[in-house]
Write an enzyme that holds these catalytic residues in place. Structure first.
Site, PDB file in Angstrom:
ATOM      1  N   ASP A 134       0.857  -1.180   0.000  1.00 30.00           N
ATOM      2  CA  ASP A 134       0.000   0.000   0.000  1.00 30.00           C
ATOM      3  C   ASP A 134       0.903   1.244   0.000  1.00 30.00           C
ATOM      4  O   ASP A 134       1.758   1.371  -0.860  1.00 30.00           O
ATOM      5  CB  ASP A 134      -0.967  -0.040   1.192  1.00 30.00           C
ATOM      6  CG  ASP A 134      -2.061   1.016   1.093  1.00 30.00           C
ATOM      7  OD1 ASP A 134      -3.020   0.804   0.341  1.00 30.00           O
ATOM      8  OD2 ASP A 134      -1.926   2.068   1.746  1.00 30.00           O
ATOM      9  N   HIS A 167      -3.354  -7.597  -0.311  1.00 30.65           N
ATOM     10  CA  HIS A 167      -3.332  -6.312   0.390  1.00 30.65           C
ATOM     11  C   HIS A 167      -3.126  -6.486   1.890  1.00 30.65           C
ATOM     12  O   HIS A 167      -2.413  -5.708   2.524  1.00 30.65           O
ATOM     13  CB  HIS A 167      -4.624  -5.535   0.131  1.00 30.65           C
ATOM     14  CG  HIS A 167      -4.499  -4.070   0.417  1.00 30.65           C
ATOM     15  ND1 HIS A 167      -4.526  -3.567   1.692  1.00 30.65           N
ATOM     16  CD2 HIS A 167      -4.326  -2.999  -0.399  1.00 30.65           C
ATOM     17  CE1 HIS A 167      -4.379  -2.244   1.653  1.00 30.65           C
ATOM     18  NE2 HIS A 167      -4.255  -1.885   0.404  1.00 30.65           N
ATOM     19  N   TYR A 185      -1.629  11.393   1.463  1.00 31.56           N
ATOM     20  CA  TYR A 185      -2.443  11.678   0.285  1.00 31.56           C
ATOM     21  C   TYR A 185      -2.517  13.173  -0.032  1.00 31.56           C
ATOM     22  O   TYR A 185      -2.995  13.545  -1.101  1.00 31.56           O
ATOM     23  CB  TYR A 185      -3.869  11.144   0.495  1.00 31.56           C
ATOM     24  CG  TYR A 185      -3.936   9.652   0.654  1.00 31.56           C
ATOM     25  CD1 TYR A 185      -4.131   8.824  -0.448  1.00 31.56           C
ATOM     26  CD2 TYR A 185      -3.778   9.055   1.901  1.00 31.56           C
ATOM     27  CE1 TYR A 185      -4.189   7.446  -0.304  1.00 31.56           C
ATOM     28  CE2 TYR A 185      -3.831   7.680   2.057  1.00 31.56           C
ATOM     29  CZ  TYR A 185      -4.034   6.884   0.955  1.00 31.56           C
ATOM     30  OH  TYR A 185      -4.077   5.525   1.089  1.00 31.56           O
TER      31      TYR A 185
END
Length: 364
Positions: free
Chosen positions: A166, A342, A294
């Site tokens: 990730d 994941h 982000y």
């Protein structure tokens, strides 16, 4: 390096219990299953277990079995686990978690790795869990990678491997870029070799099938957390920070979407382990600050990797090795590893540890 132990005040546990007990539940909206989000019946059951069945103190004791430390780097206190192998020639291995995870992602992986001859270092990304939250923007994967390289220097390691999934899949290559003379290899859980629009006309039939698999995946059609965390994390953090059920719903939604194991989430990942990860977010109040990776991102761009040191990848499709090799020196790309990439460190740590060993053997 300051020793650290987790010790959540009892008042915080009592507050969590009261908030869960006093939840103002929303009615179930029309629609089948998960078509409108986490079903109320499922979330109520999970919230009830968090309130009356889950034992944070037992989880806290388990986490405190790992040696933990704080050290200040680039103006921030960085929290990390440092667990040494009994083998004298152990290869240091730096593990980087992603979102919506924390260092808890690796708690069941550490023992298999130390047994296989790795010293394990697990830092918490700035703004996650017990690492301090940055006070300004600009904390890119490259900046975190530089901090990780400094951490390994302080620990006295001359040669080490790095892993990431990730957000960690972006950070791990940056550690190699920051410290190429000391990093022996970069291991990525998944994410390399995703085709761009420009690549589509050149894909062969097999690669087109892999791309179709990518486009049909649940996590490609779920809540766009990239856009949400990039543009309005402050807005949603009010709810996540104030309501444990809002936080529980958010992480349940994303774990459900990211679950690639083919099994229901409650079968793929231990419920207590999931709630321990969530509880770390809750007790540290880091739902908002965990959005920092982000802030400066421009769209959901895939990780590219690096060519300074060898790269290994746990999961192949929907990534395409030929495309990943444009920006990486790929030396390990199994096609038969168990699914669920994941959260593979949580759902299947034994297989993950075996594959990590297969890649790093001979690189040191």
């Amino acid at each position: 390096m300051r020793p650290f132990r987790i010790d959540i005040p009892q008042a915080s546990l009592d507050d969590l219990t009261a908030r869960l007990r006093n939840t103002r539940w929303t009615p179930q909206l029309p629609g089948d299953g998960w078509s409108r989000g986490v079903p109320v019946s499922e979330l109520r059951e999970l919230a009830s277990y968090w309130q009356t069945g889950y034992n944070w103190r037992a989880a806290e004791t388990r986490l405190n079995e790992f040696p933990q430390y704080l050290t200040e780097i680039d103006g921030l206190d960085i929290h990390f686990l440092h667990v040494r192998s009994a083998q004298p020639d152990a290869l240091p291995l730096l593990l980087t978690h992603g979102w919506p995870n924390s260092f808890v992602e690796f708690t069941e992986l550490i023992e298999p790795l130390t047994r296989r001859g790795f010293d394990v270092v697990v830092p918490s990304v700035p703004g996650f869990g017990f690492s301090a939250a940055p006070r300004e923007t600009g904390w890119s994967a490259a900046r975190v990678g530089q901090v990780w390289a400094e951490l390994m220097r302080r620990l006295g390691y001359e040669r080490y491997g790095v892993q990431g999934g990730d957000f960690g899949a972006y950070v791990a290559p940056e550690v190699a870029k920051a410290d190429p003379s000391h990093v022996v290899g970069v291991y990525i859980t998944g994410g390399l070799g995703f085709p761009t629009e420009a690549d589509l006309p050149e894909l062969n039939e097999e690669e087109q099938t892999a791309f179709a698999e990518l486009m049909n995946a649940d996590w490609m059609h779920g809540v766009d957390h990239h856009a949400l965390l990039r543009t309005a994390p402050q807005t949603f953090a009010y709810g996540w920070n104030d309501s444990p059920v809002a936080a529980l719903a958010w992480l349940t939604q994303k774990f459900h979407e990211f679950n690639a194991s083919g099994e229901p989430l409650e079968q793929a990942i231990d419920r207590d382990l999931f709630l321990t990860n969530l509880s770390v977010y809750w007790f540290t109040g880091t739902f908002g600050s965990s959005a920092l990776p982000y802030y400066d991102a421009v769209g959901p761009l895939w990780p590219e990797g690096q060519k300074l040191v060898p790269t290994g990848v746990y999961s192949d499709a929907p990534g395409i090795r030929r495309l990943a090799a444009r920006t990486n020196t790929i030396t390990h790309w199994p096609e038969t590893n168990p699914a669920g990439h994941h959260f593979i460190a949580m759902s299947n740590p034994a297989d993950y540890a075996e594959d990590l060993q297969a890649f790093f053997t001979g690189l040191a």
